[in-house]
Design a protein around this motif. Structure first.
Motif, mmCIF file in Angstrom:
data_model
loop_
_atom_site.group_PDB
_atom_site.id
_atom_site.type_symbol
_atom_site.label_atom_id
_atom_site.label_comp_id
_atom_site.label_asym_id
_atom_site.label_seq_id
_atom_site.Cartn_x
_atom_site.Cartn_y
_atom_site.Cartn_z
ATOM 1 N N ALA A 161 0.827 -1.205 0.000
ATOM 2 C CA ALA A 161 0.000 0.000 0.000
ATOM 3 C C ALA A 161 0.865 1.259 0.000
ATOM 4 C CB ALA A 161 -0.932 -0.012 1.212
ATOM 5 N N VAL A 162 1.935 1.251 0.794
ATOM 6 C CA VAL A 162 2.856 2.394 0.824
ATOM 7 C C VAL A 162 3.526 2.573 -0.536
ATOM 8 C CG1 VAL A 162 5.036 3.230 1.816
ATOM 9 C CG2 VAL A 162 3.271 2.261 3.312
ATOM 10 N N MET A 163 3.946 1.474 -1.145
ATOM 11 C CA MET A 163 4.570 1.528 -2.470
ATOM 12 C C MET A 163 3.618 2.125 -3.491
ATOM 13 S SD MET A 163 6.336 -1.591 -4.648
ATOM 14 C CE MET A 163 4.815 -2.555 -4.700
ATOM 15 N N ALA A 164 2.356 1.708 -3.459
ATOM 16 C CA ALA A 164 1.364 2.239 -4.389
ATOM 17 C C ALA A 164 1.117 3.729 -4.151
ATOM 18 C CB ALA A 164 0.063 1.454 -4.263
ATOM 19 N N ALA A 165 1.101 4.133 -2.874
ATOM 20 C CA ALA A 165 0.882 5.551 -2.550
ATOM 21 C C ALA A 165 2.041 6.410 -3.058
ATOM 22 C CB ALA A 165 0.712 5.717 -1.044
ATOM 23 N N TYR A 166 3.268 5.959 -2.805
ATOM 24 C CA TYR A 166 4.431 6.695 -3.319
ATOM 25 C C TYR A 166 4.397 6.754 -4.850
ATOM 26 C CZ TYR A 166 7.099 7.097 1.060
ATOM 27 O OH TYR A 166 7.539 7.441 2.306
ATOM 28 N N SER A 167 4.005 5.651 -5.468
ATOM 29 C CA SER A 167 3.952 5.601 -6.933
ATOM 30 C C SER A 167 2.928 6.583 -7.472
ATOM 31 C CB SER A 167 3.613 4.185 -7.404
ATOM 32 O OG SER A 167 4.612 3.260 -7.013
ATOM 33 N N ALA A 168 1.773 6.678 -6.821
ATOM 34 C CA ALA A 168 0.741 7.606 -7.258
ATOM 35 C C ALA A 168 1.221 9.050 -7.146
ATOM 36 C CB ALA A 168 -0.526 7.400 -6.434
ATOM 37 N N ILE A 169 1.871 9.376 -6.027
ATOM 38 C CA ILE A 169 2.410 10.728 -5.841
ATOM 39 C C ILE A 169 3.448 11.028 -6.910
ATOM 40 C CG2 ILE A 169 3.753 12.204 -4.292
ATOM 41 C CD1 ILE A 169 2.439 10.662 -1.953
ATOM 42 N N ALA A 170 4.308 10.044 -7.193
ATOM 43 C CA ALA A 170 5.360 10.235 -8.193
ATOM 44 C C ALA A 170 4.770 10.446 -9.583
ATOM 45 C CB ALA A 170 6.295 9.030 -8.200
ATOM 46 N N LEU A 171 3.724 9.696 -9.926
ATOM 47 C CA LEU A 171 3.109 9.823 -11.246
ATOM 48 C C LEU A 171 2.364 11.146 -11.403
ATOM 49 C CD1 LEU A 171 1.746 6.198 -11.796
ATOM 50 C CD2 LEU A 171 3.484 7.343 -13.171
ATOM 51 N N ILE A 172 1.728 11.612 -10.323
ATOM 52 C CA ILE A 172 0.928 12.835 -10.410
ATOM 53 C C ILE A 172 1.797 14.077 -10.335
ATOM 54 C CG2 ILE A 172 -0.881 14.182 -9.264
ATOM 55 C CD1 ILE A 172 -2.041 11.459 -8.309
ATOM 56 N N TRP A 173 2.727 14.105 -9.358
ATOM 57 C CA TRP A 173 3.513 15.321 -9.125
ATOM 58 C C TRP A 173 4.968 15.220 -9.591
ATOM 59 C CZ3 TRP A 173 -0.076 14.043 -5.065
ATOM 60 C CH2 TRP A 173 -1.150 14.930 -4.975
ATOM 61 N N ARG A 174 5.337 14.088 -10.186
ATOM 62 C CA ARG A 174 6.685 13.918 -10.748
ATOM 63 C C ARG A 174 7.775 14.151 -9.707
ATOM 64 N NH1 ARG A 174 5.434 11.254 -15.393
ATOM 65 N NH2 ARG A 174 3.950 12.429 -16.645
ATOM 66 N N ILE A 175 7.568 13.657 -8.515
ATOM 67 C CA ILE A 175 8.550 13.823 -7.447
ATOM 68 C C ILE A 175 9.519 12.638 -7.496
ATOM 69 C CG2 ILE A 175 8.911 14.010 -4.958
ATOM 70 C CD1 ILE A 175 6.114 15.221 -4.762
ATOM 71 N N LYS A 176 10.773 12.920 -7.785
ATOM 72 C CA LYS A 176 11.758 11.854 -7.979
ATOM 73 C C LYS A 176 11.979 11.041 -6.714
ATOM 74 C CE LYS A 176 16.112 12.910 -8.689
ATOM 75 N NZ LYS A 176 17.380 13.335 -9.352
ATOM 76 N N LEU A 177 11.997 11.697 -5.550
ATOM 77 C CA LEU A 177 12.227 10.967 -4.309
ATOM 78 C C LEU A 177 11.132 9.928 -4.067
ATOM 79 C CD1 LEU A 177 13.801 10.485 -1.706
ATOM 80 C CD2 LEU A 177 12.482 12.335 -0.642
ATOM 81 N N CYS A 178 9.900 10.256 -4.436
ATOM 82 C CA CYS A 178 8.806 9.296 -4.266
ATOM 83 C C CYS A 178 8.982 8.098 -5.194
ATOM 84 C CB CYS A 178 7.460 9.973 -4.511
ATOM 85 S SG CYS A 178 6.985 11.094 -3.174
ATOM 86 N N GLU A 179 9.518 8.321 -6.382
ATOM 87 C CA GLU A 179 9.845 7.191 -7.262
ATOM 88 C C GLU A 179 10.868 6.280 -6.594
ATOM 89 O OE1 GLU A 179 9.464 9.721 -11.478
ATOM 90 O OE2 GLU A 179 11.348 8.796 -10.869
#
Length: 247
Positions: free
Chosen positions: A74-92
């Motif tokens: 669930a945490v991995m999916a949440a980070y992935s969603a943030i990375a896809l929406i806001w293009r935050i490299k650290l979240c990737e």
């Protein structure tokens, strides 16, 4: 800007995150080892279960690992969603660092479940709904890892693997409620985070110690893996060169 938001914004800087991870990862691992050591010691002090005998003690490893295998996805999916929406490299980076850790805890869950199942069910493995869906979760973790390593460009790879993680999160409620929706050999929920637990209070303390311990272990492992990936991506930058040059 709000101080907390400012801190999170600064943490997205690769050098700042590197210092943060280097500082706190050892603390997380140290706390985890200490808490889990006490939890395991306590697990051998509680009385044997009236039905399962001493074999129930593997519960203290199996259940925290199982719960963590789901929450990490669930945490991995949440980070992935943030990375896809806001293009935050650290979240990737954080999302992809979750996958090997989650896969490891899923393997621990399956192995300890098989060891526990042998004396209880008379078999190492049964295509039970809970076991089968947990095995599918392992394949999803391996799929994320494989996809991330199959593409050379790190950011493209993280987006593709992150999309798979977001889609795969639909499996989590199926795993959680599989013992309710289908006829299952697997016992129902014993411990509840927010409701009433079915386990006697005298047996619950080791569980909660192990539960807290594995959370800290995950946090420390996540920081270590994310820091390593962050350094690989930033290789060639001046701040990395200065870090390497330090005695």
């Amino acid at each position: 800007m709000n101080p907390v938001l400012l801190w999170f914004h600064q943490l997205g800087s690769p050098p700042v995150f590197d210092r943060f991870a280097a500082r706190w990862a050892p603390w997380c691992h140290g706390i985890a080892l200490a808490v889990m050591a006490v939890g395991l010691w306590q697990a051998f002090q509680v009385p044997a279960d009236y039905q399962q005998g001493d074999s129930f003690r593997i519960f203290y490893i199996h259940v925290p690992s199982a719960m963590l295998s789901l929450s990490i996805f669930a945490v991995m999916a949440a980070y992935s969603a943030i990375a896809l929406i806001w293009r935050i490299k650290l979240c990737e980076i954080l999302a992809m660092a979750c996958a090997p850790i989650g896969a490891a805890f899923t393997v621990i869950t399956l192995v300890t479940g098989s060891i526990w199942g042998k004396p209880m069910w008379g078999t190492w493995w049964d295509w039970d709904p809970r076991l089968t869906t947990e095995l599918i979760l392992l394949f999803l973790y391996l799929g994320v890892i494989g996809l991330y390593n199959a593409i050379d460009d790190r950011r493209t790879a993280a987006r593709a693997a992150g999309f798979l993680a977001i889609v795969g999160v639909a499996l989590l409620p199926v795993i959680k409620y599989s013992v309710v929706w289908w006829n299952s050999l697997h016992q129902g929920q014993t411990i509840s985070l927010f409701g009433e637990s079915k386990m006697d209070a005298s047996m619950a303390l080791p569980f909660w110690l192990m539960f807290v311990g594995v959370q800290f272990w995950f946090a420390g492992s996540l920081l270590v893996r994310a820091r390593a990936d962050n350094l690989r991506r930033e290789a060639g930058k001046d701040w990395v060169a200065r870090l390497v040059a330090q005695p």
